[in-house]
Design an enzyme around this catalytic site. Structure first.
Site, mmCIF file in Angstrom:
data_model
loop_
_atom_site.group_PDB
_atom_site.id
_atom_site.type_symbol
_atom_site.label_atom_id
_atom_site.label_comp_id
_atom_site.label_asym_id
_atom_site.label_seq_id
_atom_site.Cartn_x
_atom_site.Cartn_y
_atom_site.Cartn_z
ATOM 1 N N HIS A 269 6.200 2.281 -7.686
ATOM 2 C CA HIS A 269 4.969 3.083 -7.792
ATOM 3 C C HIS A 269 5.258 4.577 -7.788
ATOM 4 O O HIS A 269 4.358 5.390 -7.570
ATOM 5 C CB HIS A 269 3.998 2.729 -6.652
ATOM 6 C CG HIS A 269 3.387 1.374 -6.841
ATOM 7 N ND1 HIS A 269 2.778 0.673 -5.831
ATOM 8 C CD2 HIS A 269 3.342 0.564 -7.922
ATOM 9 C CE1 HIS A 269 2.355 -0.493 -6.296
ATOM 10 N NE2 HIS A 269 2.699 -0.592 -7.560
ATOM 11 N N ASN B 118 4.885 -9.731 8.225
ATOM 12 C CA ASN B 118 3.597 -9.047 8.158
ATOM 13 C C ASN B 118 2.727 -9.592 9.284
ATOM 14 O O ASN B 118 2.589 -10.814 9.404
ATOM 15 C CB ASN B 118 2.934 -9.341 6.803
ATOM 16 C CG ASN B 118 1.756 -8.441 6.533
ATOM 17 O OD1 ASN B 118 1.015 -8.090 7.445
ATOM 18 N ND2 ASN B 118 1.596 -8.037 5.286
ATOM 19 N N PRO B 119 2.135 -8.701 10.085
ATOM 20 C CA PRO B 119 1.274 -9.223 11.160
ATOM 21 C C PRO B 119 0.067 -9.994 10.634
ATOM 22 O O PRO B 119 -0.544 -10.763 11.359
ATOM 23 C CB PRO B 119 0.825 -7.954 11.902
ATOM 24 C CG PRO B 119 1.793 -6.896 11.522
ATOM 25 C CD PRO B 119 2.267 -7.251 10.155
HETATM 26 N N1 APR Z 1 5.077 -4.267 9.848
HETATM 27 C C1 APR Z 1 4.858 -5.100 8.797
HETATM 28 N N2 APR Z 1 3.697 -5.130 8.099
HETATM 29 C C2 APR Z 1 2.717 -4.293 8.495
HETATM 30 C C3 APR Z 1 2.861 -3.410 9.591
HETATM 31 C C4 APR Z 1 4.107 -3.418 10.269
HETATM 32 N N3 APR Z 1 4.318 -2.610 11.319
HETATM 33 N N4 APR Z 1 1.688 -2.711 9.716
HETATM 34 C C5 APR Z 1 0.858 -3.142 8.745
HETATM 35 N N5 APR Z 1 1.467 -4.091 8.020
HETATM 36 C C6 APR Z 1 0.962 -4.803 6.844
HETATM 37 C C7 APR Z 1 -0.526 -4.965 6.782
HETATM 38 O O1 APR Z 1 -0.912 -6.166 7.444
HETATM 39 C C8 APR Z 1 -0.754 -5.077 5.268
HETATM 40 O O2 APR Z 1 -0.639 -6.426 4.826
HETATM 41 O O3 APR Z 1 1.290 -4.001 5.722
HETATM 42 C C9 APR Z 1 0.386 -4.276 4.670
HETATM 43 C C10 APR Z 1 -0.053 -2.960 4.057
HETATM 44 O O4 APR Z 1 -0.846 -3.281 2.945
HETATM 45 P P1 APR Z 1 -1.444 -2.128 2.023
HETATM 46 O O5 APR Z 1 -2.050 -1.079 2.879
HETATM 47 O O6 APR Z 1 -2.276 -2.817 0.989
HETATM 48 O O7 APR Z 1 -0.174 -1.477 1.351
HETATM 49 P P2 APR Z 1 0.662 -2.032 0.128
HETATM 50 O O8 APR Z 1 0.675 -3.527 0.106
HETATM 51 O O9 APR Z 1 1.971 -1.350 0.163
HETATM 52 O O10 APR Z 1 -0.182 -1.491 -1.118
HETATM 53 C C11 APR Z 1 0.395 -1.658 -2.389
HETATM 54 O O11 APR Z 1 -1.405 -0.361 -3.386
HETATM 55 O O12 APR Z 1 -2.825 1.441 -3.240
HETATM 56 C C12 APR Z 1 -1.657 0.968 -3.817
HETATM 57 O O13 APR Z 1 0.061 2.345 -4.578
HETATM 58 C C13 APR Z 1 -0.487 1.820 -3.409
HETATM 59 O O14 APR Z 1 1.797 1.104 -3.173
HETATM 60 C C14 APR Z 1 0.470 0.856 -2.746
HETATM 61 C C15 APR Z 1 0.005 -0.497 -3.255
#
Ligand code: APR
Length: 246
Positions: free
Chosen positions: A121, A218-219
């Protein structure tokens, strides 16, 4: 923890090629907000007003102010034990590819070699011209937003990230596809992502079909949880150091 309960099996799994897919949850343990979780960026900001080409065309200064804030937050953050564990996996001669959806530089700062890392990304610290192929990684001058391109002098620079509605960089896609064509994975590690995007799910499932044990850290449950062979409903920084050490 499988690395303790069945060390021989786990070493065999770890000895094969490894595909690692990371998301905002990995950087959450470094204090950076996720997007969709409680308190996440998309809870406080409307992505359509900040992370789209239309938003940038409408108000480039607002978009730049938000990205500069994200840059400041990322610079203040430090790689956590999860980033370090992944970097150690990558640097111990393992055939390993890390596909990160994160635009921060915490994987690099933890020591992951850039030739084993794909920022699918984009890169938060990259500035690229909207009118020519110029790019740089210089700090921007906040008093002159949006910064104008020093080469073509007619178009504004934008953050080098992928916005909603934009395509991924074909060269980055090819790096992942090349790895999946070549490697019969032993392990597919999916860390801290909601697996929102179809290509993330497809890549993880293809690596699993090639023989990889799919491990989700992932929690919370995600789109990929049903396909996981092993699930750790814990924080990445807690699980990864033990899981990847041997
Ligand atoms: N350890 C592991 N997982 C975690 C932790 C942690 N300490 N804290 C939160 N999470 C998990 C949450 O449960 C969630 O499933 O991380 C995930 C974060 O999800 P998103 O906020 O959706 O982020 P992501 O999956 O990276 O989003 C993908 O979407 O908006 C776009 O470009 C943006 O790269 C991003 C993409």
């Amino acid at each position: 923890m499988v690395s303790k309960s069945d060390p021989k099996r786990w070493q065999r799994i770890l000895s094969g090629p490894v595909l690692v897919i990371t998301g905002a949850g990995l950087s959450a343990d470094s204090g950076l907000q996720t997007f969709r979780g409680a308190g996440g960026l998309w809870r406080n900001y409307n992505p359509m007003t900040l992370a789209t080409p239309a938003a940038f065309a409408l108000d480039p200064k607002l978009v730049w102010e938000w990205y500069q804030w994200r840059r400041d937050e990322a610079m203040k953050a430090k790689p956590n034990a999860g980033h370090v564990a992944i970097a150690q996996l990558a640097t111990r001669g393992q055939d390993c590819l890390i596909v990160t959806q994160n635009v921060d530089d915490l994987h690099e700062r933890a020591g992951t070699p850039v030739n084993q890392l794909v920022h699918i990304h984009g890169d938060l610290f990259l500035n690229r011209c909207t009118g020519c192929d110029y790019s740089n990684r210089e700090p921007i001058c906040l008093s002159e937003l949006p910064p104008s391109c020093p080469r073509c002098r007619r178009s504004p620079l934008r953050p080098g990230v992928v916005w909603f509605g934009e395509s991924l960089n074909p060269a980055f896609i090819e790096r992942v596809e090349d790895f999946l064509r070549r490697a019969k994975c032993g392990l597919v590690l999916v860390v801290g992502t909601t697996a929102t995007f179809h290509y993330i799910i497809e890549w993880a499932l293809r690596a699993k079909r090639s023989g990889g044990v799919l491990v989700e850290i992932n929690p919370e449950e995600t789109e990929l949880s049903g396909a996981a062979d092993l699930t750790y409903r814990e924080r990445a920084a807690q699980v990864l150091p033990e899981l990847l050490s041997f």
